[in-house]
Design a protein around this motif. Structure first.
Motif, PDB file in Angstrom:
ATOM      1  N   LYS A   2       6.607  62.282  15.928  1.00 38.68           N
ATOM      2  CA  LYS A   2       6.509  60.885  16.304  1.00 38.68           C
ATOM      3  C   LYS A   2       6.435  59.995  15.071  1.00 38.68           C
ATOM      4  O   LYS A   2       6.158  60.464  13.961  1.00 38.68           O
ATOM      5  N   ALA A   3       6.662  58.707  15.252  1.00 39.56           N
ATOM      6  CA  ALA A   3       6.640  57.769  14.128  1.00 39.56           C
ATOM      7  C   ALA A   3       5.262  57.750  13.484  1.00 39.56           C
ATOM      8  O   ALA A   3       4.239  57.650  14.160  1.00 39.56           O
ATOM      9  N   ARG A   4       5.238  57.868  12.175  1.00 35.99           N
ATOM     10  CA  ARG A   4       3.993  57.896  11.405  1.00 35.99           C
ATOM     11  C   ARG A   4       3.993  56.780  10.359  1.00 35.99           C
ATOM     12  O   ARG A   4       5.031  56.229  10.009  1.00 35.99           O
ATOM     13  N   THR A   5       2.805  56.485   9.850  1.00 34.13           N
ATOM     14  CA  THR A   5       2.661  55.546   8.747  1.00 34.13           C
ATOM     15  C   THR A   5       2.633  56.327   7.448  1.00 34.13           C
ATOM     16  O   THR A   5       1.775  57.190   7.253  1.00 34.13           O
ATOM     17  N   CYS A   6       3.581  56.020   6.570  1.00 36.77           N
ATOM     18  CA  CYS A   6       3.766  56.780   5.336  1.00 36.77           C
ATOM     19  C   CYS A   6       3.554  55.878   4.123  1.00 36.77           C
ATOM     20  O   CYS A   6       3.855  54.683   4.166  1.00 36.77           O
ATOM     21  N   GLY A  74      -2.635  50.384  10.156  1.00 33.15           N
ATOM     22  CA  GLY A  74      -3.678  51.351  10.488  1.00 33.15           C
ATOM     23  C   GLY A  74      -3.685  52.539   9.528  1.00 33.15           C
ATOM     24  O   GLY A  74      -3.193  52.456   8.405  1.00 33.15           O
ATOM     25  N   THR A  75      -4.252  53.648   9.983  1.00 25.92           N
ATOM     26  CA  THR A  75      -4.442  54.831   9.143  1.00 25.92           C
ATOM     27  C   THR A  75      -3.128  55.318   8.528  1.00 25.92           C
ATOM     28  O   THR A  75      -2.098  55.365   9.195  1.00 25.92           O
ATOM     29  N   VAL A  76      -3.204  55.680   7.264  1.00 27.17           N
ATOM     30  CA  VAL A  76      -2.049  56.274   6.584  1.00 27.17           C
ATOM     31  C   VAL A  76      -1.983  57.748   6.970  1.00 27.17           C
ATOM     32  O   VAL A  76      -2.911  58.514   6.722  1.00 27.17           O
ATOM     33  N   ASP A  77      -0.875  58.159   7.566  1.00 23.59           N
ATOM     34  CA  ASP A  77      -0.717  59.530   8.060  1.00 23.59           C
ATOM     35  C   ASP A  77      -0.082  60.461   7.039  1.00 23.59           C
ATOM     36  O   ASP A  77      -0.390  61.651   7.002  1.00 23.59           O
ATOM     37  N   VAL A  78       0.842  59.925   6.240  1.00 24.24           N
ATOM     38  CA  VAL A  78       1.607  60.733   5.280  1.00 24.24           C
ATOM     39  C   VAL A  78       1.544  60.046   3.920  1.00 24.24           C
ATOM     40  O   VAL A  78       1.858  58.854   3.809  1.00 24.24           O
ATOM     41  N   VAL A  79       1.125  60.786   2.909  1.00 19.76           N
ATOM     42  CA  VAL A  79       1.105  60.264   1.546  1.00 19.76           C
ATOM     43  C   VAL A  79       1.961  61.156   0.673  1.00 19.76           C
ATOM     44  O   VAL A  79       1.735  62.374   0.606  1.00 19.76           O
ATOM     45  N   VAL A  80       2.941  60.566   0.013  1.00 19.33           N
ATOM     46  CA  VAL A  80       3.785  61.300  -0.938  1.00 19.33           C
ATOM     47  C   VAL A  80       3.512  60.732  -2.325  1.00 19.33           C
ATOM     48  O   VAL A  80       3.831  59.573  -2.607  1.00 19.33           O
ATOM     49  N   LEU A  81       2.917  61.555  -3.161  1.00 22.46           N
ATOM     50  CA  LEU A  81       2.484  61.117  -4.486  1.00 22.46           C
ATOM     51  C   LEU A  81       3.537  61.506  -5.513  1.00 22.46           C
ATOM     52  O   LEU A  81       3.541  62.616  -6.053  1.00 22.46           O
TER      53      LEU A  81
END
Length: 249
Positions: A2-6, A74-81
Motif C-alpha cells: 500500500k502507499a507509504r510515506t517515504c 504523518g509517520t514516516v514509514d520508509v527511510v532511505v539514507l
C-alpha cells in the motif's frame, strides 16, 4: 504494498534521485532532502506522485526534516539514507577534518535518522530503513581510509539495529553498490586523471574493470535493491551487494 510515506536523503541527484523516482512510481508519497535546493526542486517536480522537497543538511537538520514530513503526511514509514561523502588521501595524509567529515556524514547522520525514525515505526508496527552503504563496507582499498572506516561502521549500525528491532515489523538493511555512474564517480575519475596523467576514458575503464561485468552500475540498479528491501519482514540485517560480482558475500 500500500502507499507509504517515504523519506530519501541525498535525493537531489544520482542514486537518491533514482530511488525517489522508483518509490514515487510505485505509488508512495516521497519526501526528499539534500543540501542543493535547486536540484532537489527539480527532482521533486519530476516525480509522478506526491512529493515534498526539504532542503537541509543531514548532519544538522534531522528533527526539522522529520517534523516537516510528519506535519504533512504523518509517520514516516520508509527511510532511505543515501546522503554520503567521499575523499581520497594516503593514510598519513588524511586530515582530522577529512576523517571527521566522513564519520559525521556517513555514520553519525544515519544513526541520528534511524534513531528519530524508529519510535514512529515501532508504534505503527511496520517500517523500513535502507542505508546506501558501499562495497567499501566489506573490504579495504588504499587511499580511502576515512571513507572505508565510515562505511564499515554504518554496516555495523545496520546489523545491530536490525537485531534489536527484529519482531517489531521494522527492518533495517544496507545496499552496497560498487562504482555507480554518478557525479561521485566522475569526481573519482577526475582524481585518477589528475594524479596519474591518464585520460578520463582510461580512468573510467579502470573503474569499470573493478567490476566483473565490465561496466559501471546504474543508479536504477541500486534502486532495484532498495525495492527488494521493502518486501518482507524476513529481509533484515542484510547487506545487498550491487557491484557486478566484485565482492561475493
Amino acid at each position: 504494498m500500500k502507499a507509504r510515506t517515504c523519506l530519501v536523503t541525498g535525493a537531489g541527484q544520482g542514486i537518491g534521485k533514482a530511488i525517489a523516482g522508483r518509490l514515487s512510481a510505485a505509488g508512495h508519497r516521497v519526501a526528499l532532502t539534500a543540501r542543493d535546493a535547486d536540484r532537489l526542486d527539480r527532482t521533486a517536480s519530476g516525480l509522478p506522485g506526491p512529493a515534498l522537497a526539504l532542503p537541509g543538511d543531514v548532519t544538522t537538520d534531522v528533527d526539522a526534516v522529520f517534523d516537516a514530513v510528519e506535519q504533512r503526511w504523518g509517520t514516516v514509514d520508509v527511510v532511505v539514507l543515501n546522503a554520503g561523502t567521499a575523499s581520497s588521501a594516503p593514510l598519513t595524509g588524511t586530515t582530522d577534518e577529512q576523517w571527521q567529515r566522513a564519520l559525521e556524514v556517513n555514520l553519525t547522520a544515519p544513526f541520528r535518522f534511524l534513531r528519530r525514525a524508529v519510535p514512529g515505526m515501532t508504534s505503527a508496527g511496520w517500517g523500513r530503513v535502507v542505508v546506501i552503504a558501499s562495497i567499501a563496507a566489506k573490504r579495504g582499498d588504499p587511499y580511502v581510509t576515512a571513507y572505508t572506516a565510515s562505511k564499515h561502521g554504518v554496516l555495523g549500525l545496520v546489523r545491530a539495529a536490525a537485531a534489536e528491532l527484529a519482531g517489531t515489523g521494522v527492518t533495517v538493511n544496507a545496499v552496497c553498490p560498487g562504482f555507480v555512474d554518478t557525479a561521485m564517480t566522475e569526481s573519482t575519475i577526475s582524481n585518477i586523471t589528475a594524479k596519474t596523467g591518464r585520460s578520463a576514458q582510461e580512468a573510467r575503464r579502470i573503474l569499470e574493470n573493478r567490476q566483473p561485468i565490465g561496466r559501471l552500475i546504474t543508479p536504477g540498479e541500486v534502486a532495484d535493491a532498495v525495492e527488494l528491501c521493502l518486501l518482507s519482514d524476513a529481509i533484515t540485517g542484510q547487506s545487498i551487494n550491487v557491484d557486478g560480482g566484485a565482492v561475493q558475500s
